[in-house]
Enzyme design. Structure first.
Site, mmCIF file in Angstrom:
data_model
loop_
_atom_site.group_PDB
_atom_site.id
_atom_site.type_symbol
_atom_site.label_atom_id
_atom_site.label_comp_id
_atom_site.label_asym_id
_atom_site.label_seq_id
_atom_site.Cartn_x
_atom_site.Cartn_y
_atom_site.Cartn_z
ATOM 1 N N GLU A 1 0.829 -1.210 0.000
ATOM 2 C CA GLU A 1 0.000 0.000 0.000
ATOM 3 C C GLU A 1 0.865 1.263 0.000
ATOM 4 O OE1 GLU A 1 -3.099 -0.237 -0.615
ATOM 5 O OE2 GLU A 1 -3.086 -2.415 -0.408
ATOM 6 N N ASP B 1 3.665 -4.323 -6.123
ATOM 7 C CA ASP B 1 4.314 -5.570 -5.691
ATOM 8 C C ASP B 1 5.828 -5.455 -5.797
ATOM 9 O OD1 ASP B 1 2.059 -7.012 -5.005
ATOM 10 O OD2 ASP B 1 1.818 -7.922 -6.978
#
Length: 488
Positions: free
Chosen positions: A137, A205
């Site tokens: 995040e 990611d």
């Protein structure tokens, strides 16, 4: 103390619009990307992102239940900021919030704001797994994915996206109305948004796993946690919510595993704070299968020393929640005797003392630990205990310092209002309540309340000048937020 204070203000808003698939499995050595700040800045500046983040955080406090627990907030912010310290392209301050939600999910939005669902404590097996969600995040924020999405939608941005985010917020309080608003806002543009966001997940990611490793966590935690979610979804009628907002195709999982395998293996043990936070989140804020149960407590009782302490703490929390204060005290008292500065033990022991109507015991204990000038959690504990002990003037002295240092914490303003009321200082009570209203986006009410405070004091006094100056600041904030309200 926060068994009494706990106010569940929960909310979420989000990068949901930014969830997508991973397109590439090429491992990268660094988390450097093309300078997207210049591109995204064509639509939205960093300053605008901060303003929008401030606007939406206030809406979140007002309309959905954030877990307003200082101990958990302190832990999750310390964990998040540890990761931020090892991230690149950090352009904004970061703030981390927990919401009371039994669905596994996490979101990020403008201005460095990251929201985690409390269910992540149950879903994570260790601290590295929880940190992997935060790192993902954080990377959405540092790469300015919302701003980049707005750049893709130049004809409608920024108001289309402001409206979309407002609708997502509304969905937390009224799902049908919120989703209807979202559908109307994004009509005709949704497919373009989805295709754009496929790259966002890949970036988050890739960047996140590197941040995770640099911060001293196990990089294997990310693919391990993703695999765990994938396994759950295969046999579930409904997949975990996080997979609806962050889809997990095989290519994304394979890419994460490939990147982790190229990194130096690490053995990382979860901190004591992780286990204590997990016990607290599940023991005080979870429902159903996410609640703290004997299965986990028994497992911890047979584990390492940190887990064993968390098991005892967890059992004491369950007694506290059941208002069995004497039983809770039997567990915590010997633990506190061995570790008298432990903030988790001091906090629960304060609750126990207050539950037993012994506030002076709490005041004595906290004063001995110099709580008035140390850990913010202990400052609030001491102020609350002083209020219960009928010493509001002493509480005010602590809370005036606390609210100056932590102006965005509604706990401090609420306690300060109580302390002022107990001393019949009406203007100070109204002023503190006005700050609480402002933090929840109720600026009209805050201005009215502060105007009443101004009318309580001597005309032309320094106190009145201070109140009037603050009213001017709030009016300026109203003007600044008006553009975002129009887009809702």
């Amino acid at each position: 103390m926060f068994n009494r204070l706990k106010k569940n203000v929960i909310a979420s808003l989000c990068i949901t619009l930014l969830a997508g698939n991973v397109l590439s499995s090429q491992a990268d050595v660094a988390d450097t990307l093309p300078d997207i700040g210049t591109t995204a800045g064509g639509t939205l500046s960093i300053n605008q992102e901060l303003q929008m983040g401030d606007f939406y955080v206030r809406q979140l406090r007002a309309s959905a239940p954030l877990i307003n627990d200082p101990l958990l907030n302190q832990y999750i912010n310390q964990l998040g900021l540890r990761l931020v310290a090892h991230a690149n392209s950090v352009r904004t301050p970061f703030h981390f919030y927990l919401i009371r939600n039994d669905e596994i999910n996490a979101f990020a939005f403008f201005g460095g704001n990251v929201v985690l669902h409390s269910a992540l404590f149950r879903a994570s097996d260790d601290e590295s797994q929880l940190a992997s969600v935060l790192a993902h995040e954080i990377s959405h924020v540092t790469q300015r994915h919302l701003a980049r999405a707005m750049e893709e939608q130049q004809r409608n941005a920024p108001l289309t996206w402001v409206g979309a985010l407002g609708s997502i917020l509304l969905a937390m309080a009224n799902p049908q109305a919120g989703m209807a608003g979202l559908a109307g806002t994004l009509a005709g543009t949704r497919q373009g948004v989805i295709s754009f966001t496929q790259n966002n997940e890949q970036e988050a990611d890739r960047i996140g796993i590197q941040v995770l490793q640099r911060a001293g966590f196990d990089p294997q935690a990310m693919p391990t946690f993703l695999q765990k979610l994938a396994d759950q979804s295969r046999f579930a009628f409904k997949p975990p919510e996080i997979l609806l907002t962050h889809p997990l195709p095989d290519s994304r999982l394979a890419d994460a595993r490939n990147r982790a395998n190229q990194m130096r293996p690490m053995v990382v043990h979860a901190s004591q704070d992780y286990y204590m936070a997990k016990a607290r989140a599940l023991g005080m804020y979870a429902t159903g299968q996410n609640q703290l149960g004997e299965d986990l407590l028994d497992e911890w009782s047979k584990g390492n020393a940190r887990q064993q302490q968390a098991a005892q703490y967890g059992r004491a929390l369950l007694f506290l929640e059941a208002k069995s204060f004497a039983n809770a005290k039997k567990i915590i008292e010997p633990l506190l005797a061995k570790d008298p500065t432990n903030v988790w033990y001091l906090d629960i022991m304060t609750d126990i003392d207050l539950g037993l109507n012994q506030p002076q015991s709490a005041v004595k204990r906290l004063t001995a630990q110099k709580a008035s000038g140390s850990d913010p959690v202990l400052q609030l504990n001491l102020a609350n205990a002083l209020l219960e002990a009928k010493q509001p003037a002493a509480a005010s002295r602590i809370l005036n310092r606390y609210t100056w240092a932590h102006p965005d914490d509604t706990n401090g303003w609420d306690l300060l209002a109580q302390a002022a009321a107990a001393q019949n200082r009406r203007d100070e009570e109204l002023s503190a309540r006005a700050e609480g209203l402002a933090l929840t986006g109720q600026l009209d009410q805050a201005i009215t309340t502060l105007s009443s405070a101004s009318a309580q004091v001597a005309l032309g006094s320094l106190t009145q000048a201070r109140y009037d100056a603050r009213i001017d600041q709030l009016r300026q904030l109203q003007l600044r937020f008006r553009q975002y309200q129009k887009g809702r």
